[in-house]
Design a protein around this motif. Sequence first.
Motif, PDB file in Angstrom:
ATOM      1  N   ALA A  66       0.861  -1.189   0.000  1.00  0.00           N
ATOM      2  CA  ALA A  66       0.000   0.000   0.000  1.00  0.00           C
ATOM      3  C   ALA A  66       0.892   1.233   0.000  1.00  0.00           C
ATOM      4  N   GLY A  67       0.537   2.205  -0.833  1.00  0.00           N
ATOM      5  CA  GLY A  67       1.363   3.407  -0.911  1.00  0.00           C
ATOM      6  C   GLY A  67       0.708   4.518  -1.697  1.00  0.00           C
ATOM      7  N   ILE A  68       1.548   5.424  -2.161  1.00  0.00           N
ATOM      8  CA  ILE A  68       1.090   6.626  -2.861  1.00  0.00           C
ATOM      9  C   ILE A  68       1.772   6.701  -4.224  1.00  0.00           C
ATOM     10  N   VAL A  69       1.012   7.049  -5.249  1.00  0.00           N
ATOM     11  CA  VAL A  69       1.584   7.198  -6.584  1.00  0.00           C
ATOM     12  C   VAL A  69       2.535   8.389  -6.597  1.00  0.00           C
ATOM     13  N   ALA A  70       3.777   8.118  -7.015  1.00  0.00           N
ATOM     14  CA  ALA A  70       4.795   9.168  -7.060  1.00  0.00           C
ATOM     15  C   ALA A  70       5.068   9.660  -8.478  1.00  0.00           C
ATOM     16  N   THR A  80      -3.199   8.728 -10.938  1.00  0.00           N
ATOM     17  CA  THR A  80      -2.501  10.013 -10.986  1.00  0.00           C
ATOM     18  C   THR A  80      -1.621  10.164  -9.757  1.00  0.00           C
ATOM     19  N   VAL A  81      -0.657  11.053  -9.853  1.00  0.00           N
ATOM     20  CA  VAL A  81       0.250  11.304  -8.740  1.00  0.00           C
ATOM     21  C   VAL A  81      -0.553  11.706  -7.512  1.00  0.00           C
ATOM     22  N   GLY A  82      -0.251  11.096  -6.382  1.00  0.00           N
ATOM     23  CA  GLY A  82      -0.956  11.379  -5.137  1.00  0.00           C
ATOM     24  C   GLY A  82      -2.045  10.393  -4.801  1.00  0.00           C
ATOM     25  N   ASP A  83      -2.415   9.522  -5.754  1.00  0.00           N
ATOM     26  CA  ASP A  83      -3.458   8.519  -5.481  1.00  0.00           C
ATOM     27  C   ASP A  83      -2.990   7.526  -4.418  1.00  0.00           C
TER      28      ASP A  83
END
Length: 351
Positions: A66-70, A80-83
Motif C-alpha cells: 500500500a502506498g502513494i503514486v509518485a 494520478t500522482v498522489g493517489d
Amino acid sequence: MRTVSAYAAPSATEPLIATTIERRDVGPNDVLIDIKFAGICHSDIHTVRGEWGGQQFPLTPGHEIAGIVAEVGSNVTKHTVGDRVGVGCLVNSCGECTSCLAGLEQHCLNGNVGTYGAVDRDGTITQGGYSSHVVVNENFVLNIPEGIDLDVAAPLLCAGITTYSPLRHWGVGPGTRVAIVGLGGLGHMGVKIASALGAEVTVLSQTLNKKEDGLKLGADHYYATGDPETFTKLAGSFDFILNTVSAAIDINAYLRLLAIDGVMVNVGAPAEPLPVNAFSLIGGRRSFAGSNIGGIAETQEMLNFCAEHGFGAEIEVISADQINEAYERVLRSDVRYRFVIDTATLPAVGA
C-alpha cells in the motif's frame, strides 16, 4: 534504473538483511509507487525458505503493498500522482488469453507474473514490497478507497482477496452456514468478510484461546477442533467451509462437517499433501475445492466492499529490522493478525 532500499533474503537458510535493489525506469504504461506499508504473508516465508521450490536469490518478498503514486508514465490513465494505491500478488499477465480477458489474471494461461520471485515479461526477476518503491504496470495497480487507512489496507491485497474470492464465487450470503478453519492472517479476514456478506459464521480453531477475538470479528459461534466432540456435534452442519490453515490437517474429518452438497475450499497452502478419502465426498455429495487469489477487477471489488463495510485487516505494525523476528512469530501463530512493515523504517539508500 533506480536504486531503492529494501530487505531481502540472501538465501533460503539466512535471515533477511537490509540492502538495495534496482527498479526499472517508469515506462509509458507504468506507475511508480512510494510504498508506505507492506504486509507479511505466510507465503513470503514459504517462498524465501524454498518450501515451494527453488528461488533465485537475493529475493525481496512482499505482495501486500500500500502506498502513494509518485510518478506515472505518459500513457497512464487509471492513476494520478498522489493517489492511494495498492499492489497485490500479481504485477503482469499476458492480457490476451481467455482467462485474462475474463478478468481471471490469476489463472493466465500463458503464466501470470507474481509480485516477487517471478520472471517478468522483460526477463527480469520481480522483487516485492519489502522496499521503499516499486514500478508496476498500471493495469495491476489497485485504488485504495477513502475510509481504509493504508496500513490496514495492505493485507487486503492478499489475505483479503484470498478469502473474498471463494466466498463470492460459491455464493456465500444470508442463510449460508459458513465455517472458517483457523483464525490467523487469512482466517480473521474470512470471518469479517463472511459476516459482512450476511452468513452465519463459525470459527473452527485448535483451542478456544481466540474465542473472544473471533466473536468480536463477527463470528456467531466458535469451537475448538482439539476437542473430538466438536466433530461429532457439528457433523453435517455447514454449507461452506473455508480452510485457511497452512499446515496439514485431517481433511476427511472436516469434510464430514459439511451438509449435503456442501463445499470445502482450501486457501491455505501447506507443503505437505492433503489426502482425501473418496467416501468423504461421496457421502453427502460433498465437494473439495481450492481457490487462489482473485483477478484485478475482483480485487478492486473486494477493496470497495471492505471500505463500504468500514473494515480492514487487524494488524501489528513493525519496523523493518523486526522482519526476521516477525517470521518466527508467524510460525508460532503469535500475531493478531497480520504483521505490516512500516517502510519508513527502511535504511536510506547509501546509509
